[in-house]
Design an enzyme around this catalytic site. Structure first.
Site, mmCIF file in Angstrom:
data_model
loop_
_atom_site.group_PDB
_atom_site.id
_atom_site.type_symbol
_atom_site.label_atom_id
_atom_site.label_comp_id
_atom_site.label_asym_id
_atom_site.label_seq_id
_atom_site.Cartn_x
_atom_site.Cartn_y
_atom_site.Cartn_z
ATOM 1 N N HIS A 1 -48.549 12.902 105.263
ATOM 2 C CA HIS A 1 -49.451 12.244 106.216
ATOM 3 C C HIS A 1 -50.185 11.079 105.561
ATOM 4 O O HIS A 1 -51.250 10.680 106.018
ATOM 5 C CB HIS A 1 -50.430 13.268 106.798
ATOM 6 C CG HIS A 1 -49.721 14.340 107.571
ATOM 7 N ND1 HIS A 1 -49.204 14.125 108.834
ATOM 8 C CD2 HIS A 1 -49.381 15.610 107.244
ATOM 9 C CE1 HIS A 1 -48.609 15.218 109.261
ATOM 10 N NE2 HIS A 1 -48.697 16.132 108.307
ATOM 11 N N CYS B 1 -80.309 18.649 79.304
ATOM 12 C CA CYS B 1 -81.227 18.700 78.153
ATOM 13 C C CYS B 1 -81.370 20.133 77.626
ATOM 14 O O CYS B 1 -81.248 21.098 78.377
ATOM 15 C CB CYS B 1 -82.606 18.239 78.557
ATOM 16 S SG CYS B 1 -82.642 16.638 79.334
ATOM 17 N N TRP C 1 -80.457 14.455 77.913
ATOM 18 C CA TRP C 1 -79.398 13.903 78.759
ATOM 19 C C TRP C 1 -80.136 12.987 79.713
ATOM 20 O O TRP C 1 -80.856 13.439 80.601
ATOM 21 C CB TRP C 1 -78.709 15.045 79.496
ATOM 22 C CG TRP C 1 -77.428 14.697 80.172
ATOM 23 C CD1 TRP C 1 -76.177 14.686 79.607
ATOM 24 C CD2 TRP C 1 -77.238 14.331 81.545
ATOM 25 N NE1 TRP C 1 -75.235 14.332 80.543
ATOM 26 C CE2 TRP C 1 -75.840 14.102 81.738
ATOM 27 C CE3 TRP C 1 -78.097 14.151 82.637
ATOM 28 C CZ2 TRP C 1 -75.304 13.728 82.964
ATOM 29 C CZ3 TRP C 1 -77.551 13.774 83.854
ATOM 30 C CH2 TRP C 1 -76.177 13.579 84.012
ATOM 31 N N GLU D 1 -61.607 16.097 83.915
ATOM 32 C CA GLU D 1 -62.823 16.114 83.104
ATOM 33 C C GLU D 1 -62.561 16.041 81.611
ATOM 34 O O GLU D 1 -63.370 15.467 80.889
ATOM 35 C CB GLU D 1 -63.739 17.291 83.467
ATOM 36 C CG GLU D 1 -63.186 18.665 83.228
ATOM 37 C CD GLU D 1 -64.147 19.756 83.687
ATOM 38 O OE1 GLU D 1 -65.358 19.528 83.756
ATOM 39 O OE2 GLU D 1 -63.654 20.856 83.986
ATOM 40 N N GLU E 1 -58.268 23.293 90.941
ATOM 41 C CA GLU E 1 -58.891 23.544 89.651
ATOM 42 C C GLU E 1 -58.076 22.899 88.523
ATOM 43 O O GLU E 1 -58.634 22.329 87.575
ATOM 44 C CB GLU E 1 -59.047 25.058 89.439
ATOM 45 C CG GLU E 1 -59.523 25.494 88.060
ATOM 46 C CD GLU E 1 -60.884 24.975 87.661
ATOM 47 O OE1 GLU E 1 -61.537 24.291 88.459
ATOM 48 O OE2 GLU E 1 -61.297 25.220 86.510
ATOM 49 N N LYS F 1 -72.868 20.700 80.570
ATOM 50 C CA LYS F 1 -72.389 22.049 80.870
ATOM 51 C C LYS F 1 -73.096 22.635 82.084
ATOM 52 O O LYS F 1 -72.492 23.247 82.934
ATOM 53 C CB LYS F 1 -72.606 22.943 79.643
ATOM 54 C CG LYS F 1 -72.163 24.387 79.834
ATOM 55 C CD LYS F 1 -70.666 24.487 80.013
ATOM 56 C CE LYS F 1 -70.200 25.889 80.262
ATOM 57 N NZ LYS F 1 -68.828 25.892 80.799
ATOM 58 N N ASN G 1 -87.462 19.707 79.672
ATOM 59 C CA ASN G 1 -86.219 19.684 80.461
ATOM 60 C C ASN G 1 -86.623 19.608 81.918
ATOM 61 O O ASN G 1 -87.537 20.326 82.329
ATOM 62 C CB ASN G 1 -85.436 20.994 80.317
ATOM 63 C CG ASN G 1 -84.773 21.119 78.983
ATOM 64 O OD1 ASN G 1 -84.826 20.206 78.167
ATOM 65 N ND2 ASN G 1 -84.157 22.262 78.763
ATOM 66 N N GLY G 2 -85.907 18.826 82.701
ATOM 67 C CA GLY G 2 -86.214 18.755 84.125
ATOM 68 C C GLY G 2 -86.649 17.356 84.511
ATOM 69 O O GLY G 2 -86.413 16.391 83.782
ATOM 70 N N ARG H 1 -74.315 21.660 75.993
ATOM 71 C CA ARG H 1 -74.894 21.420 77.321
ATOM 72 C C ARG H 1 -74.741 19.962 77.750
ATOM 73 O O ARG H 1 -74.892 19.638 78.915
ATOM 74 C CB ARG H 1 -76.386 21.769 77.302
ATOM 75 C CG ARG H 1 -76.655 23.237 77.083
ATOM 76 C CD ARG H 1 -78.130 23.470 76.783
ATOM 77 N NE ARG H 1 -78.985 23.212 77.919
ATOM 78 C CZ ARG H 1 -79.390 24.130 78.791
ATOM 79 N NH1 ARG H 1 -78.994 25.376 78.632
ATOM 80 N NH2 ARG H 1 -80.180 23.815 79.794
ATOM 81 N N LYS I 1 -59.571 20.148 85.802
ATOM 82 C CA LYS I 1 -59.507 20.335 84.342
ATOM 83 C C LYS I 1 -58.993 19.059 83.684
ATOM 84 O O LYS I 1 -59.544 18.597 82.689
ATOM 85 C CB LYS I 1 -58.592 21.507 83.964
ATOM 86 C CG LYS I 1 -59.121 22.892 84.233
ATOM 87 C CD LYS I 1 -60.160 23.382 83.258
ATOM 88 C CE LYS I 1 -61.564 23.101 83.612
ATOM 89 N NZ LYS I 1 -62.259 23.626 84.712
HETATM 90 O O1 M6R Z 1 -72.571 26.756 86.032
HETATM 91 P P1 M6R Z 1 -71.859 26.529 87.327
HETATM 92 O O2 M6R Z 1 -70.676 27.409 87.505
HETATM 93 O O3 M6R Z 1 -72.781 26.561 88.522
HETATM 94 O O4 M6R Z 1 -71.315 25.045 87.227
HETATM 95 C C1 M6R Z 1 -70.701 24.418 88.318
HETATM 96 C C2 M6R Z 1 -69.993 23.161 87.873
HETATM 97 O O5 M6R Z 1 -70.912 22.251 87.349
HETATM 98 C C3 M6R Z 1 -68.912 23.452 86.822
HETATM 99 O O6 M6R Z 1 -67.962 24.358 87.286
HETATM 100 C C4 M6R Z 1 -68.206 22.152 86.408
HETATM 101 O O7 M6R Z 1 -67.460 21.657 87.478
HETATM 102 C C5 M6R Z 1 -67.351 22.404 85.177
HETATM 103 N N1 M6R Z 1 -67.528 21.361 84.236
HETATM 104 C C6 M6R Z 1 -65.908 22.482 85.476
HETATM 105 O O8 M6R Z 1 -65.142 22.697 84.352
#
Ligand code: M6R
Length: 608
Positions: free
Chosen positions: A504, A2, A75, A488, A481, A603, A101-102, A27, A485
């Site tokens: 294995h 949010c 959100w 997501e 990583e 985000k 928010n929260g 976000r 990518k």
């Molecule tokens: O803001 P942060 O680095 O703590 O966020 C951690 C993860 O939520 C963040 O890296 C998430 O996995 C990304 N969407 C990856 O691209």
């Protein structure tokens, strides 16, 4: 997750709120709304879906006149994403509108109490109790009503309050959820992050947990939890509005991939002085590490994968046990830490709830902590003993790119710094690695330049689903990583395996045409990785190999190749990941995905 914004001044509030909300879109959200005070009446508009819908509904704000208001992107946590559950929420008599928010953890019991008192609830949210509590406690003193309300709440909240009886005045409260005040001339603002303020002012106040503030067009007054006025430092934001705009690129993600050479440079360069690495800007001195006998790196998502790279580099150079822990697991595991444990916390946003709580827990158990954070003034930055900022600038795309590479760069530097103070590195090796680190920005640029063909390669493989990544050592960490990518932003099921582990079990999944992206840059284990490539090839896999530029021997074993420049083996990650980011980007583009705002993702994950 949010986002909230607020404005009070002499201009029409609605367009400013809508613009601010657009800046918070990244976000992640599913509905949005604004409330504006017009004379003695609060008018409100809210809707499910994107801000564009809200702009249409309000004729770009024209239907909600007035000079003070609040806005929100939601959100969903409690209750479906729909118009009714969208914020703002109002008290029954329309005297209060609030954005939040929260999560209010004790909302169920508060709701029961309020219903018994005759309050009618419209939404399924946890938030609505706040509007009714304010109404219950308001007797003409807004600050009193806000403080009384807050004293009843358990959970996390950044709260914005608008009251029909208090012209031009907004009230905000922060408890475990970010909140920033923007200081203008004859107008003032609040928002959950700086991107929503930067078009209007660079002067900001970062509120701390437990603080509240009264905001009018001409004044901002901050109070501690007991209601005593306190002096707060006004900070100056160092980046410009352009940094939070696309600047001609189709997507923020692509822009941020391209920004990596600059971001790494900004992170690395100021920390090399007279041929030595220094973290004095974060208050880190060699003494801080004295007696450390183990290191835990903790984070979530990509930051966790940056930590996986860090483990290889630090262990290799410093010969000290390093474990990398998912923050969501570490926080509940009664971790084995004490005063000799160094906790390194990685977070781009500095607000990730699990990471923050893991840090809190380890601190409670006595660990010494360093946070590697991108967002200045964020909660994790404040909580850690020391903070090393990654100077990547604002990262808007949900999929992190420059956030990750700058974290890796800091970990590389920390590894060399630590190895040096532990006396485990020769002056020759130190200067070799330092040269390698200094070259990272130009090598990241070379990684971009070498891969102009990636758009075509991505088209060739964009229908491969599922697909696999494999590699060894740092290649393996980078592959983790690369797979995230793809998952997501392109929604392709992509999984990473340590190359030696494949036989294995997982090799059973390889069949004719299965795509296996193999990272073959870690030279000490190159031949071993090649034998794994042979194994999958023999079972019909298509192989896309990530190799050093100039490696033509990889053909005909590989069907296609992605090239990265040669670096010191330990420093490869920051350059090697770049083509994988580009590959994911172009695959997602070819599949028509919403690259900057992938479905279901936010985000900054500020709730558990
Ligand atoms: O803001 P942060 O680095 O703590 O966020 C951690 C993860 O939520 C963040 O890296 C998430 O996995 C990304 N969407 C990856 O691209």
């Amino acid at each position: 997750m949010c986002g909230i914004v607020g404005f009070t001044g002499s201009q029409p509030a609605s367009p400013i709120l809508l613009e601010g909300l657009k800046k918070l879109e990244y976000r992640g959200y599913d509905s949005a709304g604004i409330a504006v005070l017009d004379g003695d009446k609060i008018n409100m508009a809210k809707t499910r879906g994107v801000i564009k819908n809200l702009c249409e509904k309000t004729h770009d704000g024209a239907l909600l006149p007035g000079n003070a208001g609040i806005g929100h992107t939601r959100w969903a946590t409690h209750g479906a994403p729909n118009d009714v559950n969208a914020h703002p929420h109002m008290s029954n008599d329309g005297k209060f509108a609030i954005v939040h928010n929260g999560i209010i953890e004790n909302y169920a019991e508060l709701k029961e109490e309020l219903v018994a008192k005759g309050y009618k609830f419209k939404s399924e949210t946890d938030t609505e109790v706040i509007a009714h509590l304010l109404d219950m406690y308001y007797t003409g003193d807004l600050k009193f009503a806000v403080m009384k309300t807050v004293s009843r709440l358990v959970g996390s909240f950044a709260l914005g309050v608008l009251c029909a009886c208090e012209h031009g005045k907004l009230f905000v409260v922060r408890e475990k959820s970010p909140l920033i005040l923007g200081i203008g001339v004859g107008e003032n603002f609040f928002a959950s992050d700086v991107t929503a303020l930067i078009a209007h002012t660079k002067n900001v106040i970062y509120l701390e947990d437990g603080e509240l503030a009264e905001i009018t067009p001409d004044s901002v007054t901050v109070f501690d939890g007991a209601g005593r006025e306190i002096n707060k430092e006004i900070s100056r934001v160092v980046w410009d509005i352009e940094a939070a705009e696309k600047g001609g690129y189709d997507h923020f993600m692509l822009k941020e991939i391209m920004e990596q050479p600059r971001a790494i440079k900004a992170t690395v360069e100021p920390r090399i002085k007279n041929g030595r690495i220094t973290f004095e800007d974060g208050g880190v001195t060699p003494e801080f590490f004295s007696g450390i006998d183990k290191i835990i790196i903790t984070a979530c998502g990509s930051a966790y994968y940056a930590g996986c790279v860090g483990r290889y580099v630090i262990e290799e150079l410093c010969r000290i046990p390093v474990s990398v822990e998912l923050a969501s697991e570490l926080r509940y595991r009664n971790p084995l830490v004490n005063g000799n444990t160094l906790l390194i916390v990685l977070s781009q946003s500095g607000e990730t709830a699990d990471t923050k709580e893991a840090l809190r827990e380890c601190k409670r158990l006595g660990a010494r902590s360093i946070a590697v954070v991108n967002v200045v003034g964020s909660s994790i930055a404040k909580l850690a003993d020391h903070t090393i900022y990654t100077w990547a600038g604002p990262e808007i795309a949900v999929a992190t790119t420059k956030g990750y590479t700058t974290q890796v760069a800091v970990l590389d530097m920390l590894a060399v710094y630590l190895a040096d103070i532990m006396g485990l590195i020769t002056p020759e090796r130190y200067s070799q690695l330092l040269t390698g680190i200094t070259q990272l920005p130009s090598l990241a640029q070379r990684s971009i330049d070498l891969n102009t063909h990636l758009e075509y390669i991505a088209k060739r493989y964009s229908s491969c689903n599922p697909l696999f990544f494999m590699g060894r050592n740092i290649d393996y960490a980078v592959a983790l990583e690369g797979a995230l990518k793809l998952k997501e932003i392109s929604y392709i099921y992509s999984e990473t395996y340590a190359a030696g582990e494949l036989k294995h079990g997982t090799i059973a999944l390889i069949e004719d045409g299965t795509l296996v992206i193999t990272l073959c840059c870690y030279e000490p284990l190159y031949e071993k990785t090649l034998s794994n490539v042979e194994e999958v090839k023999a079972r019909g896999a298509r192989v896309l190999a990530v190799v050093h530029e100039g490696n033509s021997k990889i053909f005909p074993l590989a069907d296609d190749a992605i090239y990265v420049p040669k670096t010191d083996a330990l420093l490869a990650a920051a350059c090697e990941v770049v083509p994988l980011q580009l590959f994911a980007y172009y695959v997602a583009k070819d599949r028509g995905c919403d690259i900057d705002k992938p479905k279901n993702l936010a985000k900054s994950v500020t709730v558990e």
